[in-house]
Every structure is written in C-alpha cells, then in structure tokens.
Design an enzyme around this catalytic site. Structure first.
Site, PDB file in Angstrom:
ATOM      1  N   ASP A 444       0.848  -1.200   0.000  1.00 16.19           N
ATOM      2  CA  ASP A 444       0.000   0.000   0.000  1.00 16.19           C
ATOM      3  C   ASP A 444       0.880   1.246   0.000  1.00 16.19           C
ATOM      4  O   ASP A 444       2.096   1.173   0.229  1.00 16.19           O
ATOM      5  CB  ASP A 444      -0.910  -0.046   1.236  1.00 16.19           C
ATOM      6  CG  ASP A 444      -1.967   1.043   1.196  1.00 16.19           C
ATOM      7  OD1 ASP A 444      -2.281   1.543   0.093  1.00 16.19           O
ATOM      8  OD2 ASP A 444      -2.478   1.408   2.278  1.00 16.19           O
ATOM      9  N   GLU A 447       2.729   4.874  -4.111  1.00 16.95           N
ATOM     10  CA  GLU A 447       2.831   5.822  -5.249  1.00 16.95           C
ATOM     11  C   GLU A 447       4.217   6.463  -5.306  1.00 16.95           C
ATOM     12  O   GLU A 447       4.673   6.734  -6.414  1.00 16.95           O
ATOM     13  CB  GLU A 447       1.738   6.889  -5.132  1.00 16.95           C
ATOM     14  CG  GLU A 447       0.323   6.343  -5.275  1.00 16.95           C
ATOM     15  CD  GLU A 447      -0.109   5.502  -4.094  1.00 16.95           C
ATOM     16  OE1 GLU A 447       0.412   5.752  -2.985  1.00 16.95           O
ATOM     17  OE2 GLU A 447      -0.937   4.604  -4.261  1.00 16.95           O
ATOM     18  N   ASP A 522      -8.808   3.978  -2.395  1.00 12.49           N
ATOM     19  CA  ASP A 522      -9.777   4.462  -1.408  1.00 12.49           C
ATOM     20  C   ASP A 522     -10.994   5.090  -2.062  1.00 12.49           C
ATOM     21  O   ASP A 522     -11.066   6.301  -2.268  1.00 12.49           O
ATOM     22  CB  ASP A 522      -9.090   5.479  -0.488  1.00 12.49           C
ATOM     23  CG  ASP A 522      -7.962   4.823   0.287  1.00 12.49           C
ATOM     24  OD1 ASP A 522      -7.925   3.573   0.347  1.00 12.49           O
ATOM     25  OD2 ASP A 522      -7.115   5.553   0.826  1.00 12.49           O
TER      26      ASP A 522
HETATM   27  C1  GLC Z   1      -4.642   3.545   2.618  1.00 15.67           C
HETATM   28  C2  GLC Z   1      -5.198   2.336   1.866  1.00 15.67           C
HETATM   29  C3  GLC Z   1      -6.303   1.718   2.662  1.00 15.67           C
HETATM   30  C4  GLC Z   1      -5.771   1.340   4.034  1.00 15.67           C
HETATM   31  C5  GLC Z   1      -5.201   2.565   4.740  1.00 15.67           C
HETATM   32  C6  GLC Z   1      -4.547   2.214   6.057  1.00 15.67           C
HETATM   33  O1  GLC Z   1      -5.589   4.543   2.681  1.00 15.67           O
HETATM   34  O2  GLC Z   1      -5.608   2.664   0.580  1.00 15.67           O
HETATM   35  O3  GLC Z   1      -6.804   0.586   2.004  1.00 15.67           O
HETATM   36  O4  GLC Z   1      -6.790   0.782   4.801  1.00 15.67           O
HETATM   37  O5  GLC Z   1      -4.239   3.176   3.910  1.00 15.67           O
HETATM   38  O6  GLC Z   1      -3.509   1.343   5.870  1.00 15.67           O
END
Ligand code: GLC
Length: 843
Positions: A444, A447, A522
């Site tokens: 995650d 980017e 998200d």
């Molecule tokens: C980011 C991710 C989301 C995750 C959050 C906390 O926003 O896209 O899926 O739950 O981080 O890790």
C-alpha cells in the site's frame, strides 16, 4: 556526499540542472507538478523534419533527421515499435514495463517509392514518408490507423537553457496522431469517469488522490499509458513506454487529432495492429507480461477492515463467518497489527502470538494477508531502518542525504526499489511474516504517498541510485509501486517456491500485472463510486490489469444496508472480491445490518463460491491470452457499436452478463443484451439479443444472464464450515436452439506443476435442436485428474420431461424436476482420454 556515487559528469549535471530549475519543492496531488508538458506549438514544439539518411536494421529501419534518430521495427507480424532518440542518445528500449525484449525475427518486406519507405509483415504494414518524417500503419485489409498528423508528427519541446546546459531531463517529447471521425478510445488503465475516453485528456502520474475522487479528478494511483482504439469492429492499440509524467490528449483539444506526450525521456511507442480486440490484448500482454496464475484460494471472498485491531477481534470476525456459514477465504490485517506502524513487526500487545493465531485461522480455512507500506520509520532502535541506512538502500535527496517524509509511522525513509540489492533486501524481510504463516502481502501507499504536504508524492529531484545508473524521481516516479510489488513477488516466489505468490498493490505502471493484482484504492461508500467501479474495472482489464477489484461497500464514509447489498451483488463478480472499510466508519461485514441484507449477501457470496471453477477457467484464459476476466461487452461483440457505449454492464468471461443496480431505490433497470440467446439467471426467462430490455431487479436479484448452451462449471454449495467442497462438479446449462461450449480448466490450485502438463483441459459442448440436446464432454487434455467422483449436468428450462436420455448410447432413467423445469444427469467423473456423450430427446 552522495554525488560521489554518481558515475558520470553527465549525471551530475542532470542533478544540478534539476536543482537549479526545480528547487526542492514537493509534487502536490493531481496534475500539480513542475515538469509539465507544454501544450501547443506556441510553447516551442518542434516536429521532426526531413529524414536525411536511412539504413536497414534487424527488422526495420533507422533514420536520421537532424540530431534525432528514429527507429521503426516490426517485432511481430502485428506489433511495431517506434523510437525517437534525440541528440545522440543511445537507442535503449529496456523498460521495467516490458516483459519481452527478444522477439523472433519477423519476416519483413521493405520497399521504397515516392519518398516513402514501407515495411510489410504480411499482417500489417508501416509506411514512413521521409520529408517530413511521418509514420502511418495499415492492416492487411488496407485499413489505415495510427497515422501521424501530417504537420506535427513526432517532435519535442525546446527547453530554456539553464546556465548554458540543456535542462536536466531533456526535452519533453510528443507524438501527434490523426483522429479519424468515428474512432473511439478505451483503456488508459485506472481512471475515473466512464468507459469511453474519446474527447478526454488523460494524465499518467501516480498519486494518492484526496478522498472522494470523482470524474473531476484525472490521474489516480496507477498509470498505464495504453489505449485501445475501436472503429467498425476493428481495434488497434498504442502503448507509450515512458515512465516520466505522461499525458494523452485523445481528440480533446482538437477533434481531428490526438497526442501522446511525456515530460522527458525517449519517445518510444508500440503499435498493436489487431485487427481484433482480442489480438491487441494478447500482444500487449505478451509485451508487458501476463497475469500469473492465482492460487485457487485467492478467488474466494476476502474480508478486510482498517483495522481489525487485535487478535480477538480477528478471531471473532472469523468466528462470525463460520457460525453464519457465510463463505470467506481471506482475512486482512491493516496497519494496526504493526508496532507503531513499523513494517515487518508485530504489536505484541494486540497480537501476542501471531503464528498461533494464524494457525488457528488456517484450521478454519482462512488465509491471512498483512499490509506492508514502503515507508520505514526513521528510528535508531529499529533494525529494518538501521539495515537500510547502513547499506544505503534508501532514496536520497539531491545533496546526498537520506530523503525523509512523513507517513503513518512518522518520519520515514523510503527504499530505492530501482536497486536490485534493495529489492533483494526488502524481499528477504518477508521471511518473518511468511514464517508466521502469512499467506500474502498487501503493498500500500506505494505511489509513494506522503503526508507532507498531505497527499503528495516525492519531489522530482529525489535520487534513486539504482544499479549504478542513478535516476531522478521524475524519471521513474510511475514505476515506484510496480517495483515494490516486484520486490515482494520475487521474495514470496523465492521463499516459498512451491506456492503461487499472492501480492496486492495499490500503485503501479504498465506491466504491474506480472507482480500483483490491483485494487482501486480508497473509494467512498457512495452510489457514484459503485457506478464508477464498473467502467473503471473494464478499462483496467483493457489495459492488461485483469485481476482487479474495488473495495466492496466503499472505503471512506459510512455505508448503508442497501448500498452494501447492491455492492455485494456486483462485487462477487469482480476478479478480486474484497470488502474493506476505513477507520471510524460503520462496520460493513456482511451481517452488519441484519436481515434481509445478510441473507441476500450470503446468497451472492455463495454464488461467488460456487462459480470458482468458472472463474478459474476464465482466469486461466487471461493468464494464457491476456483476455480480461471482467470485460466490456464490446470485447465479445466488437461489430455491434451499440456495445461501445455500454459502460454499466459487463461480461465475466464470455458466458455471464452482469448488469448491476447502481442507484438507490432502483428495482428496474435498462439492460442492453448483446447478440445471442441469454437466460435470466433467477427466472430462467429467455432473451434474444441484441435487444434493449427493462429488467426487474429487486434487492437480491441483480440482473444476471447466462449465455445459452454454454456450460457453467459450479462447485456445490458450501455444506461444511470452512470447507470448499468440489464434488460433484455441476455443469449448469440453459439450452436453446444453437450451440455453445466452454473449455473447463483445472489444476492443483497452487504450485507450478501445471507448467509441466499437470492440468486438465476439457472441452464441453452443448448442441440444442428442436428435438434433442446433446452435451459432449471431450477427452481430457493434461495429466491432472480432479479428485471427485461425479459430474452433474443441470439442464435448465427443459419444458417437459425428456422422452429419453442416453449416456454414451446407453439409456438411463431421466431425473427431471417439474417445478424447476430442470433435467439432472449424474455422470461418474471419467478419467483422461474418455469422452462422454449425453443425448436427451425432447419435444
Ligand atoms: C490507505 C489504503 C487503505 C488502508 C489505509 C490504512 O488509505 O488505501 O486501504 O486501509 O491506507 O492502511
């Protein structure tokens, strides 16, 4: 001083140039960045002029126009590559996006006449006019496509001189192609908005958009600078292999012209000649890589939450699934499982004994996936940080320090994934979670997403030392996510060589499909985002990323029972099927809102579970050919241009048509049913396409249609807690005059023996006429023998009991259910090399 590492004066001057020009500002969200591409000729566009020299090279031609070298090569009969290299830059086509560099030599016939060179492969031709140098393509039927704009062609933007030096990253480059009336664009990877991208401007620059992205937002987490163009049933594609800031203007500024540009680097593009959409995707995924086979378990339902806060909470979620007999195969641990968000650690208060917890959950049939972010907390008592610092694995600032920014753990350093040593080190760190029993890794924030300023990404002048070939962040930004996913996948592969890695990623570039599946980040618990996911997932599939899904129920904000249920009705048909929601939002596990929602969701999730053999068959087709799993209607019906505008329906494989309800309160919707005979799953009603219909769709009965005569392989309903029974295999068939078929693919569900022939491929056909239905199970190919005793044919909408049923010529007593108008034929599972022929006499 980091400059000491730089191999050449040229690179030093690159760094210097960027510092002079750009300072050290941050790149903020969306398109707000510094190295923007100028947009018109008035801003200094210089088209390539006359080709003064040309010479033959391998399968193409190399031309010189002023200081520019242009190379055009045929890599395959329907694939051409064009490279523009300015100012004596080396002709280098290596790219992280490209999986296949070596192509067998394609037979090319070259000729020249009337100031034009032509390379012909038999299937397609490229014509290069020399004064000025302009390129166009033609297929065997003479269709002309991807034709350079006569005036602008390819070229570059002259940049201001800085201190006597060309600006750091070289000129911005651009390619102008004519846009013939009626040509329609699709693809472009992960986008907001609708399916068709004609008349739009697309930015490719990975960002973590602020919550609530909508069609007013352009670029999102992942960049795939690839389009598919459709016209009159024929397709072609264009991929711009450039990892800088890229923009496509698709007949938006100028209805007669599209342009494809990058803020720097070489202009390298690939043209896929089709003419079928299938062949475009096949070649594109041959070039950028195919989706590896998934482990079978990963096709089930996944449940996530930011976060299941401790071991007891995770246990209780697992318990609820099993107690309520709701299928679920995978549970997620989001950032709270870590010690202060330090990657590769556990918070021992919340999770005192991870191996024990995971083993317990495994006993109940769950796989556990943990999140890993790239940010490594700057902390002198934290081993991961110390190792990275000592071995110089982190990204650098322009003056040689460690680049720091804030993410969940506070101040962080960021691995330089362009370096193979860093990737290997990062990969080796996955030994610990694997030892604890973790089944897959969720990459995650890659980017990368940074918090200062909020929702920003790295400044352009951050330095990636790589493998002795330092790069500025501006040059590789769009690759960061893919490289993190690559490090992860390679590690899982090396550490567990007998298992298929399970890696999920939020960010990436073209080719990400080789390393990870993608979820669309998200979203919000909005009807609009439920709607948006339908074209979004289709465009991802058209861009080589087929294993995809949006967070079911929506991530940000509170969901509600109707929205969640409708989302589940769609989500169970996503290639990746996961429910996930944010901190402090309303709970959205399938039981969160009681009845009737729970039962409806359970029914849909059971359908998903039953469909796994079908999904796996479609997945394998994707793995082998690049055909998307979730596909737009026009993928199967390219000659029907009505389908080009159908963005709120999709096909799962070629046999299931799904038309989700995406608006509050709707119980009816318009459905475009494409050519062929289809059956409404719930009522068995027969529909002849092409037709526009009004479908009744109360909650729990989303419009789903099954293609006539196409056998749909199904598992039995889950009968035991945590079990996935696979015996008998049902072949669901809705017969109607005509014929259909499916080639069922099965293998061990994990590991790589299938590559040595340990799989089973069996063609099953159904031929229906006025007085009989003939179902044939061809001989099985491959050495895998499924462990089951029976195969059941479930033949629906048979209006009356059949007069006779024969299995391989032998009459059997028919088993017919009047109420359901269904004929069941129970067959023993037969070994390889044996076919089965079932004939039912009907009148
Ligand atoms: C980011 C991710 C989301 C995750 C959050 C906390 O926003 O896209 O899926 O739950 O981080 O890790």
């Amino acid at each position: 001083m980091v400059l000491a590492y730089y191999s050449s004066a040229a690179v030093r001057s690159v760094i210097e140039g960027v510092r002079v020009n750009a300072g050290t500002q941050h790149t903020i969200g969306r398109e707000g960045r510094r190295l923007r591409v100028a947009s018109t000729e008035r801003e200094g566009y210089r088209p390539i002029g006359r080709a003064e020299r040309s010479e033959q090279c391998d399968t193409g031609v190399r031309l010189q126009a002023g200081t520019a070298t242009v190379e055009v090569a045929a890599l395959a009969p329907d694939l051409f590559r064009v490279g523009l290299f300015l100012n004596g830059r080396p002709l280098d086509y290596t790219s992280e996006a490209i999986a296949k560099m070596e192509w067998e030599l394609t037979q090319v016939q070259s000729s020249s006449a009337n100031g034009e060179l032509s390379l012909c492969t038999g299937a397609a031709r490229v014509r290069i006019s020399l004064d000025p140098l302009r390129i166009r393509f033609e297929d065997a039927s003479g269709r002309v496509f991807a034709e350079d704009d006569p005036e602008r062609g390819m070229g570059f933007f002259a940049r201001p001189k800085v201190g006597g030096r060309e600006e750091a990253l070289g000129p911005a480059v651009r390619l102008y192609k004519r846009h013939p009336a009626g040509e329609r664009y699709f693809g472009c990877g992960e986008r907001t908005g609708g399916l068709e991208k004609t008349a739009s401007h697309q930015i490719f620059w990975n960002i973590d958009p602020p919550g609530g992205h909508n069609p007013g937002h352009n670029n999102l987490y992942t960049s795939i600078p690839f389009i598919v163009a459709m016209q009159d049933g024929k397709a072609w594609g264009l991929f711009l292999a450039n990892t800088y800031h890229v923009e496509f203007d698709l007949a938006h500024e100028d209805v007669d012209c599209s342009w494809f540009g990058a803020a720097g680097g070489d202009l390298i593009y690939y043209v896929f000649c089709g003419p079928s959409i299938r062949s475009v995707l096949d070649r594109y995924t041959e070039l950028t890589g195919r989706t590896p086979m998934a482990p079978l378990w990963a096709l089930g339902y996944h449940q996530s939450r930011y976060s299941y806060m401790d071991a007891d909470e995770l246990r209780s979620v697992a318990h609820e699934f099993r107690r309520r007999r709701i299928p679920c195969d995978v549970l997620y641990l989001d950032i709270h499982y870590m010690d202060g968000y330090r990657v590769f650690t556990w918070d021992r208060e919340r999770f005192p004994d991870p191996p024990q917890l995971i083993a317990e959950l495994q006993e109940q049939g769950f796989h556990v996936v943990t999140i890993i972010d790239p940010g490594v907390k700057v902390d002198d008592r934290y081993q991961v940080y110390l190792e990275g610092r000592e071995q110089d694995f982190f990204c650098k600032t322009a003056d040689g320090g460690e680049y720091h920014n804030v993410v969940w753990p506070g101040l962080c350093a960021f691995p330089d994934f362009t370096s193979s040593a860093t990737r290997a080190w990062w990969g080796s760190r996955h030994q610990a979670p694997l030892d604890d029993g973790v089944a897959g890794i969720w990459c995650d924030m890659n980017e990368p997403s940074l918090f200062v300023p909020f929702h920003s990404t790295m400044p352009d002048d951050v330095v990636h030392l790589g493998d002795g070939d330092p790069k500025l962040h501006a040059q590789i930004h769009n690759l960061y996510g893919s490289l993190m996913a690559r490090a992860t996948r390679e590690a899982l592969q090396a550490l567990c060589p007998d298992r298929r890695p399970f890696v999920i990623s939020r960010s990436g570039f073209a080719g990400l499909q080789r390393h990870a599946l993608l979820w669309t980040g998200d979203n919000n618990s909005w009807w609009e985002h439920l709607w948006m996911s339908v074209p979004q997932l289709q465009n991802l599939g058209l861009s080589g990323l087929a294993w995809v899904g949006a967070d079911i129920g929506g991530f940000f904000g509170d969901t509600n029972p109707e929205l969640l249920t409708r989302w589940m009705e769609l989500g169970v048909f996503q290639p990746f099927c996961r429910n996930h929601s944010a901190l402090d939002t309303r709970r959205q596990e399938p039981w969160a809102f009681g009845e009737p929602y729970e039962s409806i969701m359970k029914k849909m999730m059971q359908l998903r579970q039953r469909l796994i053999p079908y999904l796996y068959t479609v997945f394998e087709e994707c793995h082998r050919t690049g055909a998307p799993i979730l596909r737009p209607l026009f993928f199967e019906n390219p000659d029907d241009e009505t389908t080009y505008a159908v963005e709120d329906e999709f096909l799962l494989g070629s046999a299931l048509l799904i038309a989700p309800i995406t608006r509050h309160g709707d119980e009816y919707r318009h459905v475009y049913v494409p050519e062929g005979t289809w059956f409404h799953l719930w009522s068995g009603k027969q529909i002849e396409g092409p037709s526009h219909i009004l479908a009744e769709a109360p909650l729990g009965e989303p419009p789903i249609y099954v293609r006539a005569n196409t056998p749909i392989p199904l598992w039995p309903e889950m009968s035991h807690v945590g079990e996935r029974p696979a015996d008998p295999l049902t072949l669901l068939i809705f017969p109607a005059a005509g014929q259909g078929e499916l080639t069922l693919y099965e293998d061990a569900g994990d590991g790589y023996d299938y590559q040595q022939g340990f799989y089973s491929r069996r063609r099953i056909t159904c031929e229906t006429s006025v007085d009989q239905i003939i179902v044939r199970l061809d001989e099985r190919k491959g050495s895998f023998v499924p462990e089951r005793k029976e195969v059941h044919l479930e033949i629906r909408e048979v209006p009356a009991p059949p007069e006779s049923v024969h299995v391989n010529g032998q009459q059997i007593v028919p088993e017919y259910d009047d109420g359901r108008r269904t004929l069941i034929v129970r067959l023993p599972e037969v070994g390889a090399g044996t076919g089965v022929n079932v004939r039912a006499g009907i009148s």
